[in-house]
Motif scaffolding. Structure first.
Motif, short mmCIF file in Angstrom:
data_model
loop_
_atom_site.label_atom_id
_atom_site.label_comp_id
_atom_site.label_asym_id
_atom_site.label_seq_id
_atom_site.Cartn_x
_atom_site.Cartn_y
_atom_site.Cartn_z
N LEU A 59 0.95 -1.36 0.05
CA LEU A 59 0.09 0.06 0.10
C LEU A 59 0.88 1.25 0.14
O LEU A 59 0.39 2.46 0.21
CB LEU A 59 -1.02 0.00 1.18
N SER A 83 -0.91 5.16 -1.13
CA SER A 83 -1.93 5.55 -0.22
C SER A 83 -1.69 7.16 0.12
O SER A 83 -2.02 7.44 1.28
CB SER A 83 -1.56 4.71 1.04
N THR A 142 -9.68 14.36 0.15
CA THR A 142 -8.82 12.92 0.05
C THR A 142 -8.49 13.00 -1.49
O THR A 142 -9.32 12.50 -2.28
CB THR A 142 -9.73 11.88 0.55
N ASP A 168 -18.18 12.04 -0.60
CA ASP A 168 -18.37 10.77 -0.50
C ASP A 168 -17.98 10.12 -1.59
O ASP A 168 -17.20 9.03 -1.64
CB ASP A 168 -19.88 10.45 -0.19
N SER A 177 -14.29 9.79 -1.68
CA SER A 177 -13.51 9.14 -0.55
C SER A 177 -13.62 7.42 -1.16
O SER A 177 -12.72 6.80 -0.79
CB SER A 177 -14.36 9.28 0.70
N THR A 178 -14.82 7.26 -1.69
CA THR A 178 -15.04 5.76 -2.45
C THR A 178 -13.95 5.55 -3.24
O THR A 178 -13.25 4.62 -3.46
CB THR A 178 -16.46 5.89 -3.24
N ALA A 223 -10.70 7.15 -3.43
CA ALA A 223 -9.67 7.04 -3.01
C ALA A 223 -9.65 5.41 -2.32
O ALA A 223 -8.43 5.05 -2.53
CB ALA A 223 -9.61 7.87 -1.73
N GLU A 224 -10.37 5.02 -1.84
CA GLU A 224 -10.05 3.77 -1.42
C GLU A 224 -10.10 2.75 -2.22
O GLU A 224 -9.25 1.72 -2.40
CB GLU A 224 -11.72 3.20 -0.71
N ALA A 225 -10.63 2.83 -3.42
CA ALA A 225 -10.60 1.98 -4.79
C ALA A 225 -9.07 2.21 -5.29
O ALA A 225 -8.44 1.01 -5.57
CB ALA A 225 -11.49 2.47 -6.04
N LYS A 269 -6.34 2.81 -3.54
CA LYS A 269 -5.36 2.17 -2.65
C LYS A 269 -5.14 0.87 -3.06
O LYS A 269 -3.94 0.53 -2.89
CB LYS A 269 -5.76 2.40 -1.56
N THR A 270 -6.01 0.08 -3.54
CA THR A 270 -5.79 -1.09 -3.80
C THR A 270 -5.64 -1.87 -5.50
O THR A 270 -5.38 -2.84 -5.68
CB THR A 270 -6.89 -2.12 -3.20
#
Length: 431
Positions: free
Chosen positions: A263, A284, A312, A388, A391-392, A394-396, A398-399
């Protein structure tokens, strides 16, 4: 029932998120963003969005775009991806002048500095070359078959570059290698002569870029990878000159805290024209890291981290040009198959990228970005994106890179099933 479950598993693996990409014209005439299957171009000179045209009537890619690239002079632009098409565009009119079919999904593209060759790599590690003849704005090129020139033997090619003098083609892969091959005068002869290997990364290599010494006019190679390092190479002999461990400097690691190394992968790098400053996107990191490079001393070190205030924002791709003091960044990812909505991207600009003084570096607010609201509407899909959704995304992201590059370990019972579904089986030759 068991086979159906395996099929669903394979479908999910093949539907992995594709990070958004950004590319800027060498003289900043235009900027391009690819997210999912959408290719979005904004004309910075005329202040308007660009309409792409294709004589085939299907100018849009049908699957996730994995690579975009302007030529060194900005006359050509190439896009490619999971639909196994490499599209070559002329940037004066944004017409697709040629579409080249690939047998497998395309993972990386490169254009020689003289604009004579387009090269691309597929997911099985085979690298192809296409010769581009003299073209005219109103004339399409015949769709040629690409010629395979070398292979990395079933290792995904993550980055592909021609050396600035055109002598070499450099390819980086998922198996930690950077290969420097002599580019043949006749691609049909194949690139069998290996100049060197740049070996040192301990995880997948994600990106490579060239920088030039002012004093000697000698070119050097930069690379970033899943081992959270940026490395400086004398690529002609494969010598590692310096290694900068960027992960510990992100500020994401607290005392006695450990983040999965995967990460903290370097996802992209971009350098100033003189190579003195290097921007690094990290998987990240909500911002961008700047490295100082002293080519004469053959050294790299962290200069500072530039955070993105107010939201973010984890860049998935960054780009700079020699004609501007700006670093363009994008965050976003392709929409998963279950969603019917168009994919969103977020564009940011770091101003003062070529300045060595920290106080002269700043992140543009949306109102200060060249092109303003219309540019954001064109490249992002919307001029305003809710927190929102950011943020979604950003999480996607990361991986996303981990899913793309880390070797997957399949249970033994699944291997035979996978073999039956592959379309790259060797044809048995008659004795």
């Amino acid at each position: 029932m068991e086979e159906t479950n395996m099929d669903d598993c394979e479908h999910n693996r093949e539907s992995e998120v594709a990070p958004a990409l950004i590319a800027v014209h060498p003289t900043q005439k235009s900027v391009a963003v690819a997210v999912g299957s959408n290719l979005r171009i904004y004309n910075l000179q005329e202040g308007c969005s660009v309409s792409l045209t294709d004589d085939s009537g299907a100018h849009m890619h049908k699957d996730s775009i994995r690579a975009i690239r302007y030529g060194a002079e900005g006359k050509l632009f190439v896009s490619s991806g999971d639909d196994k098409l490499v599209k070559i565009w002329v940037t004066d009119s944004w017409r697709c002048i040629s579409s080249v079919s690939s047998e497998k999904r395309v993972t990386a593209v490169a254009i020689s500095n003289d604009g004579r060759f387009v090269s691309f790599a597929d997911k099985f590690g085979v690298i192809y070359a296409v010769e581009i003849e003299a073209f005219h704005e109103n004339q399409s090129l015949p769709n040629k078959k690409a010629i395979p020139i070398l292979a990395h033997y079933c290792s995904i090619i993550t980055s592909l570059e021609f050396s600035p003098d055109g002598r070499y083609i450099i390819s980086a892969d998922r198996d930690f290698k950077i290969r420097v091959s002599v580019f043949p005068e006749k691609p049909s002869d194949g690139a069998h002569e290996i100049q060197s290997f740049c070996l040192g990364h301990t995880e997948f290599v994600t990106c490579i870029a060239f920088i030039c010494s002012k004093d000697s006019q000698q070119w050097y190679l930069l690379s970033g990878g899943g081992d959270s390092t940026v490395r400086l190479w004398d690529f002609t002999c494969g010598s590692l000159l310096d290694t900068c461990h960027v992960g510990p400097e992100t500020g994401l690691l607290q005392p006695e805290e450990r983040i999965d190394d995967n990460l903290l992968a370097v996802t992209d790098i971009s350098a100033t024209p003189d190579g003195s400053l290097i921007a690094v996107a990290i998987q990240s990191l909500a911002g961008v890291m700047l490295l100082s490079c002293d080519i004469s001393a053959r050294s790299l070190h962290v200069a500072r981290v530039v955070p993105i205030p107010g939201e973010t924002f984890i860049p998935t791709s960054i780009a700079a040009t020699s004609s501007s003091n700006q670093l363009w960044m994008v965050m976003g990812a392709s929409t998963l198959c279950a969603s019917d909505s168009a994919p969103l991207a977020r564009v940011k600009i770091l101003n003062g990228f070529c300045d060595s003084k920290e106080q002269e570096t700043c992140i543009f607010e949306d109102k200060d970005i060249p092109g303003g609201e219309l540019l954001l509407q064109t490249l992002q899909g919307s001029s305003f994106i809710e927190k929102d959704a950011l943020s979604t995304a950003a999480e996607a992201v990361k991986t996303a890179m981990c899913n793309l590059l880390i070797k997957k370990q399949y249970p033994s019972e699944n291997r035979e099933f996978r073999k039956r579904g592959r379309n790259d089986k060797k044809v048995n030759k008659k004795k």
